[in-house]
Write a protein that holds these residues in place. Structure first.
Motif, PDB file in Angstrom:
ATOM      1  N   GLN A 124       0.828  -1.196   0.000  1.00  0.00           N
ATOM      2  CA  GLN A 124       0.000   0.000   0.000  1.00  0.00           C
ATOM      3  C   GLN A 124       0.870   1.257   0.000  1.00  0.00           C
ATOM      4  OE1 GLN A 124      -4.071  -0.996   2.052  1.00  0.00           O
ATOM      5  NE2 GLN A 124      -2.451  -1.616   3.461  1.00  0.00           N
ATOM      6  N   THR A 125       0.237   2.393  -0.231  1.00  0.00           N
ATOM      7  CA  THR A 125       0.984   3.638  -0.422  1.00  0.00           C
ATOM      8  C   THR A 125       1.828   4.021   0.790  1.00  0.00           C
ATOM      9  OG1 THR A 125      -1.001   4.877   0.256  1.00  0.00           O
ATOM     10  CG2 THR A 125      -0.644   4.569  -2.111  1.00  0.00           C
ATOM     11  N   ASP A 126       1.400   3.617   1.983  1.00  0.00           N
ATOM     12  CA  ASP A 126       2.174   3.945   3.188  1.00  0.00           C
ATOM     13  C   ASP A 126       3.216   2.873   3.518  1.00  0.00           C
ATOM     14  OD1 ASP A 126       0.512   1.914   4.005  1.00  0.00           O
ATOM     15  OD2 ASP A 126      -0.172   2.903   5.843  1.00  0.00           O
ATOM     16  N   GLY A 127       3.380   1.882   2.629  1.00  0.00           N
ATOM     17  CA  GLY A 127       4.354   0.818   2.855  1.00  0.00           C
ATOM     18  C   GLY A 127       3.809  -0.375   3.596  1.00  0.00           C
ATOM     19  N   SER A 128       2.560  -0.298   4.052  1.00  0.00           N
ATOM     20  CA  SER A 128       1.975  -1.407   4.809  1.00  0.00           C
ATOM     21  C   SER A 128       1.408  -2.457   3.859  1.00  0.00           C
ATOM     22  CB  SER A 128       0.876  -0.893   5.741  1.00  0.00           C
ATOM     23  OG  SER A 128      -0.186  -0.343   4.988  1.00  0.00           O
ATOM     24  N   LEU A 129       1.069  -3.616   4.426  1.00  0.00           N
ATOM     25  CA  LEU A 129       0.474  -4.723   3.677  1.00  0.00           C
ATOM     26  C   LEU A 129      -0.960  -4.921   4.138  1.00  0.00           C
ATOM     27  CD1 LEU A 129       3.564  -7.060   3.973  1.00  0.00           C
ATOM     28  CD2 LEU A 129       2.692  -6.142   1.829  1.00  0.00           C
ATOM     29  N   ASP A 130      -1.855  -5.192   3.216  1.00  0.00           N
ATOM     30  CA  ASP A 130      -3.287  -5.295   3.506  1.00  0.00           C
ATOM     31  C   ASP A 130      -3.581  -6.660   4.142  1.00  0.00           C
ATOM     32  OD1 ASP A 130      -6.053  -5.495   3.500  1.00  0.00           O
ATOM     33  OD2 ASP A 130      -6.266  -4.435   1.593  1.00  0.00           O
ATOM     34  N   ALA A 131      -3.762  -6.668   5.455  1.00  0.00           N
ATOM     35  CA  ALA A 131      -4.031  -7.919   6.165  1.00  0.00           C
ATOM     36  C   ALA A 131      -5.364  -8.521   5.737  1.00  0.00           C
ATOM     37  CB  ALA A 131      -4.020  -7.671   7.673  1.00  0.00           C
ATOM     38  N   GLY A 132      -6.354  -7.677   5.474  1.00  0.00           N
ATOM     39  CA  GLY A 132      -7.645  -8.185   5.044  1.00  0.00           C
ATOM     40  C   GLY A 132      -7.573  -8.908   3.712  1.00  0.00           C
ATOM     41  N   GLN A 133      -6.800  -8.364   2.784  1.00  0.00           N
ATOM     42  CA  GLN A 133      -6.644  -9.011   1.488  1.00  0.00           C
ATOM     43  C   GLN A 133      -5.940 -10.358   1.630  1.00  0.00           C
ATOM     44  OE1 GLN A 133      -4.410  -6.746  -1.382  1.00  0.00           O
ATOM     45  NE2 GLN A 133      -4.774  -8.212  -3.037  1.00  0.00           N
ATOM     46  N   LEU A 134      -4.896 -10.401   2.482  1.00  0.00           N
ATOM     47  CA  LEU A 134      -4.192 -11.664   2.696  1.00  0.00           C
ATOM     48  C   LEU A 134      -5.117 -12.699   3.325  1.00  0.00           C
ATOM     49  CD1 LEU A 134      -1.616 -13.369   2.663  1.00  0.00           C
ATOM     50  CD2 LEU A 134      -1.032 -12.393   4.894  1.00  0.00           C
ATOM     51  N   GLU A 135      -5.926 -12.285   4.306  1.00  0.00           N
ATOM     52  CA  GLU A 135      -6.840 -13.237   4.953  1.00  0.00           C
ATOM     53  C   GLU A 135      -7.844 -13.792   3.946  1.00  0.00           C
ATOM     54  OE1 GLU A 135      -9.359 -13.781   9.056  1.00  0.00           O
ATOM     55  OE2 GLU A 135      -8.892 -11.741   8.370  1.00  0.00           O
ATOM     56  N   GLU A 136      -8.323 -12.946   3.053  1.00  0.00           N
ATOM     57  CA  GLU A 136      -9.263 -13.416   2.030  1.00  0.00           C
ATOM     58  C   GLU A 136      -8.594 -14.438   1.114  1.00  0.00           C
ATOM     59  OE1 GLU A 136     -12.018 -11.645  -1.635  1.00  0.00           O
ATOM     60  OE2 GLU A 136     -10.906 -10.289  -0.302  1.00  0.00           O
ATOM     61  N   LEU A 137      -7.336 -14.176   0.744  1.00  0.00           N
ATOM     62  CA  LEU A 137      -6.607 -15.127  -0.104  1.00  0.00           C
ATOM     63  C   LEU A 137      -6.424 -16.467   0.608  1.00  0.00           C
ATOM     64  CD1 LEU A 137      -3.850 -12.788  -1.609  1.00  0.00           C
ATOM     65  CD2 LEU A 137      -5.699 -13.927  -2.873  1.00  0.00           C
ATOM     66  N   LEU A 138      -6.074 -16.414   1.892  1.00  0.00           N
ATOM     67  CA  LEU A 138      -5.850 -17.636   2.643  1.00  0.00           C
ATOM     68  C   LEU A 138      -7.150 -18.411   2.855  1.00  0.00           C
ATOM     69  CD1 LEU A 138      -3.306 -16.307   5.312  1.00  0.00           C
ATOM     70  CD2 LEU A 138      -2.804 -17.684   3.299  1.00  0.00           C
ATOM     71  N   GLU A 139      -8.272 -17.698   2.910  1.00  0.00           N
ATOM     72  CA  GLU A 139      -9.572 -18.343   3.094  1.00  0.00           C
ATOM     73  C   GLU A 139     -10.077 -18.971   1.807  1.00  0.00           C
ATOM     74  OE1 GLU A 139     -11.667 -19.008   5.418  1.00  0.00           O
ATOM     75  OE2 GLU A 139     -11.015 -17.882   7.180  1.00  0.00           O
TER      76      GLU A 139
END
Length: 466
Positions: free
Chosen positions: A218-233
């Motif tokens: 993301q623009t602030d350098g962080s990673l989208d935890a919600g997107q990762l959780e959706e991928l893992l689900e």
């Protein structure tokens, strides 16, 4: 050989000398080049240095060897224009190696502060100590002394500890990652990677038929935890690849609370993590935590290379894993990497005597100073055309065009002006980052950066999409 460019590696001076020989006018279709021994005597360098320069030219397709005859090359003037088949990466590689090009696309931080002199000095001392190194039991995974040094460097606690048997060293990073892909059985498996991602890794995964799932930073350098959780689900994710700290090419760092949230999520789903540690030592401000400090070490594999901090004289790649020892040892044995035990011992001694850490302090300072100079120039001259992601380390700057542009045409236009950039699309397999590019701020020679940035600004303006 050092001449006026004391900061160069010896092999680079030999490489430039050979490219001049190749470019000299000749009536012959092919050019016979001096032998290894002839060049070593002429230039007062080691035969291994000559061999390395020749190997680079061979990889570029500009030199070929004939058994019992020597090395031959075709003059650059007789080579076809790069990129005629439309492969952007090939065009970049070929163009970056042509004489007279300003390579804005490179990522070679160690060239600002070479460590070749201490390394080669140690190597010569070791050769005097071990003129005929006794043949040890087979060490297909690398020299024990270097594996022990790396294990000690990565150990931070009794729980997060590594041993020499957990460390595997290969000829280069690509070879090590190829083995890892085979051992983990990643063919046709889904692997999550941060985006943008290094093109070498992306192409390697693509060639191995891995299903690459890009996870944008993301623009602030962080990673989208919600997107990762959706991928893992929703998907059967075999592996998640994370930067240990510094995310390159963006040069950003995820906030501590974001890393902790990602680590908790990965722990909850019990997914394997592959940590890219190639750039962690190049963060401008040291002392931050790594993902491996937050993750279960039983589900973690780490990979890295010496090249980013030592340079091309130490091209070896390595990985750390507590598991798959039998499979990894078998693959390393079958690959039969030809690694110099003396060169590996010399690298180990650089770690042991603190020389690596001293070198990194200087290198980080130089990289930070160059970053400041470059970002100031970018803001002053191209502030209305580019958004600059402020890098937190490394040798590159990630920028985005504020106008809609055809970045491929920008790239081609700059090539005609002898300037090479790295278009953002190279860092994605899914068409992301089309309005981005990676620029290098760690030049090893004298360049008119202001003039080059003016050319870049002109190209962005001329290739704007209405």
């Amino acid at each position: 050989m050092k001449g006026t460019r004391e900061t160069d590696f010896a092999y680079q001076a030999v490489y430039r000398y050979l490219t001049h020989l190749i470019n000299e006018p000749t009536h012959d279709a092919s050019v016979r080049l001096p032998s290894l021994r002839q060049l070593a005597n002429r230039l007062s360098v080691s035969i291994s240095t000559i061999q390395y320069a020749y190997s680079l030219l061979e990889k570029e397709g500009r030199v070929y060897s004939v058994a019992k005859s020597g090395y031959y090359a075709m003059p650059v003037s007789s080579l076809g224009l790069p990129g005629t088949d439309g492969d952007l990466l090939e065009t970049l590689y070929v163009s970056a190696r042509r004489p007279g090009m300003l390579v804005f696309s490179a990522d070679e931080p160690a060239l600002l502060q070479p460590l070749d002199s201490p390394l080669l000095l140690l190597e010569r001392e070791l050769l005097r100590q071990y003129p005929r190194l006794p043949q040890p039991p087979s060490q297909p995974c690398g020299e024990l002394e270097l594996r022990t040094a790396l294990a000690a460097r990565y150990t931070t606690s009794p729980v997060r500890c590594w041993h020499a048997d957990d460390v595997y060293i290969g000829a280069d990073l690509r070879g090590v990652l190829e083995i890892l892909i085979a051992v983990l059985g990643l063919k046709e498996a889904a692997v999550v990677v941060e985006a943008p991602c290094d093109w070498t890794i992306l192409r390697l995964l693509q060639e191995a038929d891995v299903q690459v799932v890009e996870w944008p930073v993301q623009t602030d350098g962080s990673l989208d935890a919600g997107q990762l959780e959706e991928l893992l689900e929703t998907r059967r994710i075999r592996l998640v690849m994370l930067s240990s700290g510094l995310s390159v090419p963006r040069g950003s760092l995820a906030p501590d609370e974001n890393r902790q949230a990602i680590a908790r999520l990965l722990e909850r789903y019990g997914v394997w993590v592959l940590e890219n540690d190639c750039y962690a030592e190049l963060e401008f401000e040291t002392g931050g935590s790594r993902f491996r400090d937050l993750l279960d070490p039983q589900r973690l594999i780490v990979f890295s290379t010496f090249e980013k901090i030592i340079g091309p004289e130490a091209p070896y790649g390595y990985l750390l894993s507590r598991h798959f020892s039998e499979q990894l040892q078998r693959h390393f044995l079958l690959r039969a990497f030809r690694l110099s035990p003396i060169r590996q011992k010399a690298i180990a001694r650089l770690y042991a005597n603190g020389r690596i850490d001293q070198h990194l302090q200087v290198l980080r300072r130089l990289l930070r100073d160059r970053k400041v100079q470059m970002t100031q120039l970018l803001h002053e001259r191209l502030g209305d055309a580019l958004h600059v992601v402020e890098p937190r380390g490394g040798a590159t700057i990630w920028v985005r065009s504020l106008r809609q542009v055809d970045m491929r045409r920008v790239f081609q236009r700059l090539l005609k002006q002898h300037v090479v950039i790295a278009p953002g699309e190279l860092f994605s397999l899914q068409g992301l980052h089309a309005q981005h590019m990676r620029l290098n701020h760690a030049f090893s020679g004298d360049h008119d950066l202001a003039a080059a940035l003016s050319l870049l600004g002109d190209a962005l303006r001329l290739e704007a999409i209405d």
